[in-house]
Design an enzyme around this catalytic site. Structure first.
Site: not given
Ligand SMILES: NC(=O)CC(=O)C(=O)O
Length: 276
Positions: A44, A114, A155
């Site tokens: 990401e 996302k 994520c």
């Molecule tokens: N960074 C993200 O999108 C998610 C994350 O770090 C978490 O769910 O904890």
């Protein structure tokens, strides 16, 4: 249909210099190819530091922009399927955290925005509000690697079991999540969530983090490939590293036949119980 996909996850170091990030990604994709990769995936926010204050500055249009150009060329030159991590996208004056996928001819074959924005507040630990800048996507997106259906998430999307289940119901055997968990949630949740999604849905889960950085939002690292049995096949540490595994799709078929939970769900009951 392909039986085995050699899959490489590129846990790369990401800094503030966009060009350096792109050059590093291109080099590491070529390194993955030398290890025999057929499918390569980046983390990401691989072209910029991760933070709401960076999204405007690093945002690009897709597919015309320096990051898309590098990804397309790297996929073509190395003849691999390339999940191009994510980078901030600007489209119709809105900003998204977007994952692109390129085929071995360098053609854009999928684009996922996302869906669940990372808005959390853990006092004294971490507060993050992607929705200050970003808009969420609303579509599930899959792509095909020689007959194997692969679903995408980014994520925070990993936390939402419904998304993974919908992909399974669409026929996916692999889910790929470019990600950047942090030093609070990463140690306790990153591996666990991947194993949960894999075992619930009897598919392979790949999650790709940036390497650990020193300031700003600090990434946990620990990129991982998990089997449909929920077994961690390979896991990175915190530094820059390429991890690789041969994903054997017959394992999905085997576990789905041996433990047929998707035919045993009591969907005739769940709604009734909920309404009681
Ligand atoms: N960074 C993200 O999108 C998610 C994350 O770090 C978490 O769910 O904890």
């Amino acid at each position: 249909m392909m039986k085995i996909i050699r899959t490489s996850l590129v846990q790369m170091q990401v800094g503030a210099d966009r060009l350096k990030n792109l050059e590093n990604a291109a080099k590491l994709i070529a390194d993955a190819k030398k290890l025999g990769a057929q499918l390569v995936a980046l983390p990401e926010c691989f072209n910029s530091p991760y933070g709401t204050n960076f999204f405007h500055e690093y945002a690009e249009t897709i597919p015309n922009g320096p990051t898309s150009n590098m990804l397309s060329e790297a996929a073509r030159e190395n003849s691999v399927y390339l999940v191009g991590g994510t980078f901030p996208e600007i489209e119709n004056n809105k900003y998204y955290n977007t994952c692109t996928v390129w085929n071995p001819h360098g053609k854009l074959i999928a684009k996922f925005k996302k869906m669940h924005l990372f808005d959390i507040d853990i006092p004294g630990k971490i507060t993050f509000k992607e929705s200050d800048i970003l808009s969420p996507g609303s579509d599930l997106v899959t792509f095909d690697v020689e007959g194997v259906k692969v679903g995408l998430g980014i994520c925070y999307d990993l936390r939402f079991e419904e998304l993974a289940k919908l992909y399974r119901l669409q026929g996916c055997k692999v889910l790929i999540f470019p990600a950047a968990f942090n030093m609070t949630t990463g140690p306790i949740h990153f591996e666990l969530l991947q194993r949960a999604r894999a075992v619930d849905n009897q598919l392979f889960v790949c999650a790709i983090s940036p390497a650990r950085n020193e300031s700003g939002y600090i990434a946990w690292g620990h990129s991982q490939i998990t089997s449909p049995w929920g077994k961690v096949m390979v896991q990175a540490k915190d530094k820059e590293e390429i991890i690789q595994a041969d994903i054997d799709l017959t394992e999905c078929d085997d576990v789905r036949r041996q433990i047929p939970i998707f035919y045993q769900r009591r969907i005739d009951l769940y709604d009734t119980i909920k309404k009681k």
